[in-house]
Design a protein around this motif. Structure first.
Motif, PDB file in Angstrom:
ATOM      1  N   VAL A  87      51.892  59.717  22.695  1.00  0.00           N
ATOM      2  CA  VAL A  87      51.156  58.641  23.443  1.00  0.00           C
ATOM      3  C   VAL A  87      50.544  57.666  22.484  1.00  0.00           C
ATOM      4  N   PRO A  88      51.030  56.350  22.337  1.00  0.00           N
ATOM      5  CA  PRO A  88      50.304  55.636  21.793  1.00  0.00           C
ATOM      6  C   PRO A  88      49.023  55.224  22.045  1.00  0.00           C
ATOM      7  N   THR A  89      48.052  55.439  21.387  1.00  0.00           N
ATOM      8  CA  THR A  89      46.542  55.355  21.931  1.00  0.00           C
ATOM      9  C   THR A  89      45.572  54.994  20.619  1.00  0.00           C
ATOM     10  N   GLY A  90      44.634  54.050  21.195  1.00  0.00           N
ATOM     11  CA  GLY A  90      43.389  53.887  20.385  1.00  0.00           C
ATOM     12  C   GLY A  90      42.191  54.394  21.067  1.00  0.00           C
ATOM     13  N   ASN A  91      42.221  54.124  22.233  1.00  0.00           N
ATOM     14  CA  ASN A  91      40.911  54.325  22.896  1.00  0.00           C
ATOM     15  C   ASN A  91      40.799  55.696  23.720  1.00  0.00           C
ATOM     16  N   THR A 105      49.210  56.776  16.297  1.00  0.00           N
ATOM     17  CA  THR A 105      48.104  55.599  15.947  1.00  0.00           C
ATOM     18  C   THR A 105      48.733  54.686  15.123  1.00  0.00           C
ATOM     19  N   ASN A 106      48.224  53.553  14.892  1.00  0.00           N
ATOM     20  CA  ASN A 106      48.715  52.597  13.748  1.00  0.00           C
ATOM     21  C   ASN A 106      47.652  52.943  12.569  1.00  0.00           C
ATOM     22  N   GLU A 107      47.735  51.889  11.719  1.00  0.00           N
ATOM     23  CA  GLU A 107      46.714  52.042  10.417  1.00  0.00           C
ATOM     24  C   GLU A 107      45.318  52.333  10.783  1.00  0.00           C
ATOM     25  N   ASN A 108      44.906  52.102  12.158  1.00  0.00           N
ATOM     26  CA  ASN A 108      43.510  52.115  12.487  1.00  0.00           C
ATOM     27  C   ASN A 108      43.541  53.612  13.142  1.00  0.00           C
ATOM     28  N   ASN A 109      43.508  54.751  12.242  1.00  0.00           N
ATOM     29  CA  ASN A 109      44.212  56.121  12.584  1.00  0.00           C
ATOM     30  C   ASN A 109      42.747  57.255  12.715  1.00  0.00           C
ATOM     31  N   ILE A 110      41.714  56.696  13.163  1.00  0.00           N
ATOM     32  CA  ILE A 110      40.408  57.667  13.287  1.00  0.00           C
ATOM     33  C   ILE A 110      40.892  58.849  14.046  1.00  0.00           C
ATOM     34  N   VAL A 115      38.013  47.937  10.783  1.00  0.00           N
ATOM     35  CA  VAL A 115      39.262  47.762  11.796  1.00  0.00           C
ATOM     36  C   VAL A 115      40.326  47.018  10.822  1.00  0.00           C
ATOM     37  N   VAL A 116      41.446  47.362  10.737  1.00  0.00           N
ATOM     38  CA  VAL A 116      42.598  46.664  10.172  1.00  0.00           C
ATOM     39  C   VAL A 116      43.440  45.945  11.239  1.00  0.00           C
ATOM     40  N   GLN A 176      38.439  51.615  16.560  1.00  0.00           N
ATOM     41  CA  GLN A 176      37.835  52.743  15.625  1.00  0.00           C
ATOM     42  C   GLN A 176      36.871  53.713  16.814  1.00  0.00           C
ATOM     43  N   ILE A 177      36.268  53.054  17.746  1.00  0.00           N
ATOM     44  CA  ILE A 177      35.544  53.646  18.567  1.00  0.00           C
ATOM     45  C   ILE A 177      36.158  54.110  19.847  1.00  0.00           C
ATOM     46  N   ALA A 178      36.742  55.410  19.857  1.00  0.00           N
ATOM     47  CA  ALA A 178      37.422  55.396  21.202  1.00  0.00           C
ATOM     48  C   ALA A 178      36.650  55.807  22.543  1.00  0.00           C
TER      49      ALA A 178
END
Length: 464
Positions: free
Chosen positions: A252-256, A280-285, A300-301, A311-313
């Motif tokens: 699952v591509p996800t940031g949030n 994740t991409n380079e914002n890989n928290i 954030v990149v 950064q904050i999911a």
């Protein structure tokens, strides 16, 4: 079914009230008091059903204050504007499956939830003779899908914040070309995390929230997560593996965290899932969290996959509740630490527990372009940059995880023309609904990264 807050001070509220409340009044996120289970026999009974039928079966287990015939009508209405009868078709690309979640009005996976939520809002507000003022932040796709979900709806106004210059051109046009009187687009000088912080600060002002009847359409709204649980079940039922109830991996591509959280709920309900892989991409928290328990906020990149430049999911708190075995105080403490110290600490037992459910990968900008090119050359298929992060993860983990992968394709490649052109030397075919955007009038309000300025703007344009 009743709902409660992850922070323990809101309990036993109905589904309808949970939908309108959005963020819980104690600052937490609303979750069901119990998780319904689906047996293998029930699962197999859904195998040849339509998407709408599967959606009704799953949602009905969480909704007991909307009559069944009304719920069915809301579901049917929500998915009639998708350009395929399957709503979310599954494509077999040999090495992995690809679940196409981009056949809705704005060509992104957010449509699956937000078409339903828009109709749900209209139904509940009409029934209660109320108005609702929706506040939301977007890193790209949520904003346009939310706007298309509620544009022109009676009793609803929507205020969407997006980071100025940090969404794709198509994403921006899909938002700013909607001129309905109930739609307000706000471009904020800052990042998505800044936008999200502003929204949370506004909701944390409980008096302001109640005075102006504020609601949420971001994935902090439980109905969003519920809608997304459905396509995990539907995807699995379309695979060859489901004939033998074999387990499968989802990537699952996800940031949030909202999209993968829906998969977590599906697994806890009984869906035969081996691992949920967070791409994740380079914002890989989230990748750092899964691999090492490192949940620390960094800068954030800007990447080719802007919807994951986070950064904050915001949905992470829901997972913390289960990771901490329902310890409300521990959830509160961790969220306070995140706000004040910019990190959350996890012990070895907690990290071990995370590994039971999740794996993760991270993809660089260069790797994103290479994957788009590789999939195009191998399969004559174009993926968008977010989906490319998922495919990259599947290829990296295919020897480690034996079960086949279902990769979630989160957006149509035409929404990211520049990245695709760099990767394969040409633009993808552009749907007519995208072409039309370039000739439409726009309306957007540019504002500073300031909570009080945004609150003042909302007050000037709101329905009490």
């Amino acid at each position: 079914m009743k709902y409660k807050s992850t922070r323990g001070d809101v309990n036993s509220i109905t589904f309808k009230d949970a939908v309108l409340m959005g963020l819980a009044d104690d600052g937490g996120l609303l979750i069901p008091e119990e998780l319904p289970q689906i047996s293998n026999e029930e699962l197999m009974s859904l195998k040849d059903k339509s998407y709408q039928d599967v959606a009704f079966y799953i949602m009905n287990k969480y909704i007991d204050d909307i009559k069944e015939d009304v719920l069915k009508k809301l579901i049917d209405k929500s998915y009639k504007n998708f350009d395929t009868d399957k709503v979310v078709p599954l494509i077999d690309l040999d090495d992995f499956y690809l679940l196409e979640l981009f056949h809705g009005p704005t060509l992104a996976f957010k449509d699956v939830a937000l078409q339903f939520l828009g109709n749900l809002f209209e139904y509940i507000l009409s029934e209660r003779k109320q108005n609702l003022n929706i506040i939301g932040a977007t890193s790209g796709d949520t904003g346009s899908a939310a706007i298309y979900g509620v544009r022109g709806k009676k009793g609803v106004k929507i205020f969407i914040l997006h980071p100025k210059g940090r969404v794709s051109k198509i994403q921006e046009l899909q938002m700013t070309t909607v001129l309905d009187k109930n739609v307000f687009n706000i471009a904020v000088e800052g990042t998505f995390d800044d936008c999200q912080f502003i929204v949370k600060e506004i909701f944390s002002d409980v008096d302001f929230k109640k005075k102006y009847n504020l609601g949420s359409i971001n994935s902090i709204n439980w109905a969003r997560v519920l809608s997304q649980i459905v396509y995990y079940f539907y995807a699995y039922l379309q695979t060859k593996e489901s004939d033998n109830l074999d387990k499968i991996n989802f990537i699952v591509p996800t940031g949030n965290f909202g999209n993968v959280l829906a998969g977590f709920y599906a697994k806890k309900m009984g869906l035969p899932v081996n691992k949920l892989v967070i791409a994740t991409n380079e914002n890989n928290i989230l990748h750092r969290f899964v691999q090492k328990g490192d949940y620390s906020i960094k800068g954030v990149v800007k990447t080719y996959s802007p919807s994951m430049d986070i950064q904050i999911a915001s949905n992470f708190e829901r997972y913390l509740y289960y990771l901490y075995d329902g310890d409300h105080q521990k959830v509160k403490g961790s969220m306070a630490a995140l706000k004040n110290d910019k990190f959350i600490k996890f012990n070895d037992l907690e990290i071990e527990k995370v590994h039971q459910d999740f794996d993760s990968t991270t993809t660089t900008n260069e790797e994103t372009l290479n994957i788009i090119k590789t999939v195009y050359e191998r399969n004559n298929y174009i993926v968008d940059p977010h989906t490319a992060c998922g495919v990259d993860g599947a290829l990296k983990l295919k020897d480690k995880l034996d079960e086949k992968f279902i990769c979630l394709a989160t957006a149509h490649p035409a929404k990211f023309l520049d990245a695709v052109k760099v990767a394969i030397g040409k633009e993808p075919e552009i749907p007519e609904r995208i072409k039309e955007l370039f000739n439409k009038d726009k309306r957007v309000y540019e504002m500073p990264n300031d909570v009080n300025a945004i609150k003042s703007f909302i007050e000037q344009n709101i329905d009490e």
